[in-house]
Design an enzyme around this catalytic site. Structure first.
Site, mmCIF file in Angstrom:
data_model
loop_
_atom_site.group_PDB
_atom_site.id
_atom_site.type_symbol
_atom_site.label_atom_id
_atom_site.label_comp_id
_atom_site.label_asym_id
_atom_site.label_seq_id
_atom_site.Cartn_x
_atom_site.Cartn_y
_atom_site.Cartn_z
ATOM 1 N N ASN A 266 0.852 -1.191 0.000
ATOM 2 C CA ASN A 266 0.000 0.000 0.000
ATOM 3 C C ASN A 266 0.884 1.236 0.000
ATOM 4 O O ASN A 266 1.958 1.234 0.589
ATOM 5 C CB ASN A 266 -0.874 -0.001 1.272
ATOM 6 C CG ASN A 266 -1.764 1.221 1.368
ATOM 7 O OD1 ASN A 266 -2.467 1.568 0.416
ATOM 8 N ND2 ASN A 266 -1.748 1.895 2.517
ATOM 9 N N HIS B 196 0.902 5.218 1.167
ATOM 10 C CA HIS B 196 0.182 6.084 2.106
ATOM 11 C C HIS B 196 0.896 7.444 2.158
ATOM 12 O O HIS B 196 2.126 7.497 2.243
ATOM 13 C CB HIS B 196 0.166 5.429 3.494
ATOM 14 C CG HIS B 196 -0.606 6.219 4.496
ATOM 15 N ND1 HIS B 196 -1.989 6.260 4.515
ATOM 16 C CD2 HIS B 196 -0.200 7.035 5.499
ATOM 17 C CE1 HIS B 196 -2.392 7.045 5.491
ATOM 18 N NE2 HIS B 196 -1.324 7.531 6.100
ATOM 19 N N SER C 240 4.906 6.771 2.244
ATOM 20 C CA SER C 240 5.465 5.465 2.631
ATOM 21 C C SER C 240 4.821 4.388 1.785
ATOM 22 O O SER C 240 3.626 4.461 1.482
ATOM 23 C CB SER C 240 5.144 5.150 4.097
ATOM 24 O OG SER C 240 5.544 6.185 4.962
ATOM 25 N N ASP D 174 -2.433 0.643 8.027
ATOM 26 C CA ASP D 174 -1.211 1.426 7.783
ATOM 27 C C ASP D 174 -0.081 1.080 8.759
ATOM 28 O O ASP D 174 0.738 1.936 9.096
ATOM 29 C CB ASP D 174 -1.513 2.937 7.843
ATOM 30 C CG ASP D 174 -2.499 3.366 6.767
ATOM 31 O OD1 ASP D 174 -2.486 2.758 5.685
ATOM 32 O OD2 ASP D 174 -3.279 4.302 7.012
HETATM 33 C C1 GAR Z 1 -2.270 8.919 -2.917
HETATM 34 O O1 GAR Z 1 -1.729 10.122 -2.457
HETATM 35 C C2 GAR Z 1 -2.122 7.841 -1.878
HETATM 36 O O2 GAR Z 1 -0.998 7.986 -1.089
HETATM 37 C C3 GAR Z 1 -3.388 8.025 -1.075
HETATM 38 O O3 GAR Z 1 -4.372 8.325 -2.009
HETATM 39 C C4 GAR Z 1 -3.779 9.050 -3.093
HETATM 40 C C5 GAR Z 1 -4.267 8.469 -4.397
HETATM 41 O O4 GAR Z 1 -3.905 9.276 -5.474
HETATM 42 N N1 GAR Z 1 -3.690 6.850 -0.350
HETATM 43 C C6 GAR Z 1 -4.240 6.862 0.862
HETATM 44 O O5 GAR Z 1 -4.554 7.877 1.438
HETATM 45 C C7 GAR Z 1 -4.463 5.492 1.473
HETATM 46 N N2 GAR Z 1 -4.816 5.610 2.855
HETATM 47 P P1 GAR Z 1 -4.017 8.702 -6.950
HETATM 48 O O6 GAR Z 1 -5.413 8.107 -7.083
HETATM 49 O O7 GAR Z 1 -3.839 9.883 -7.838
HETATM 50 O O8 GAR Z 1 -2.949 7.676 -7.130
#
Ligand code: GAR
Length: 187
Positions: free
Chosen positions: A101, A103, A130, A139
């Site tokens: 994942n 995060h 991360s 997480d």
């Molecule tokens: C990313 O910034 C990722 O780190 C976050 O969602 C975004 C997705 O962006 N993930 C989380 O918050 C998971 N808890 P994207 O759809 O443009 O890749």
């Protein structure tokens, strides 16, 4: 697996296609109909399945549908690239040690939702992202790689998220490469 805009998904696909990453994205799973990730998959000609959590009675049922969708495809690694659902042992155990994942925080700080807002509220001067192995605790699995960015005066969630995301698009392919080395070593 993606829920939103899908920029990390696209970064992975492009890293594989340009040869900077020895990996091929063979399948995208989205849970939100019409999300950006689904549109990107269409543009990039990647097979995309919509598994809408609203059509499944429980988290376990959604995860069972994901496992069923991935089954038989010779998949080495499953990447939660902006997957905004909590996953259960149904998925975690099916891909033990092969589910990662990304995060948007320097874990173990700021787990869960709105990590960038949490970081801004805490007043940190370093933020980041991360990539970690997924375990049952949210997480909290083994951290594989991290990248840090400064928090600048005047930052808001939008500006800081954008700075973090630029790092994410480098970090996620690098973490997939690391996992590739690990899995090869494990045979
Ligand atoms: C990313 O910034 C990722 O780190 C976050 O969602 C975004 C997705 O962006 N993930 C989380 O918050 C998971 N808890 P994207 O759809 O443009 O890749």
């Amino acid at each position: 697996m993606a829920s939103g805009a899908g920029s990390n998904f696209e970064a992975l696909v492009l890293a594989g296609r340009t040869g900077s990453l020895q990996a091929e994205v063979v399948q995208l799973i989205v849970n939100n109909p019409g999300c950006g990730a689904q549109q990107r998959a269409q543009r990039l000609a990647i097979n995309c399945s919509l598994l809408d959590h609203r059509q499944h009675p429980s988290r376990e049922a959604l995860d069972a549908a994901i496992v069923a969708q991935l089954e038989g495809q010779d998949i080495d690694l499953v990447v939660m690239a902006g997957w905004m659902r909590i996953v259960t042992p149904v998925l975690i155990d099916a891909y033990a040690g092969r589910l990662i994942n990304i995060h948007p925080s320097l874990l173990p700080s700021f787990k869960g939702l709105d990590a960038v807002v949490q970081a801004l509220r805490a007043g940190v001067t370093l933020a980041g992202c991360s990539v970690h192995l997924v375990s049952e605790a949210v997480d909290a699995g083994e951290i594989l790689m991290q990248a840090a960015v400064p928090v600048l005066p005047g930052d808001d969630p939008t500006s800081l998220s954008a700075r973090i995301q630029r790092q994410e698009h480098q970090l996620l392919p690098a973490a997939v490469a690391l996992m590739g080395e690990r899995l090869a070593l494990q045979g």
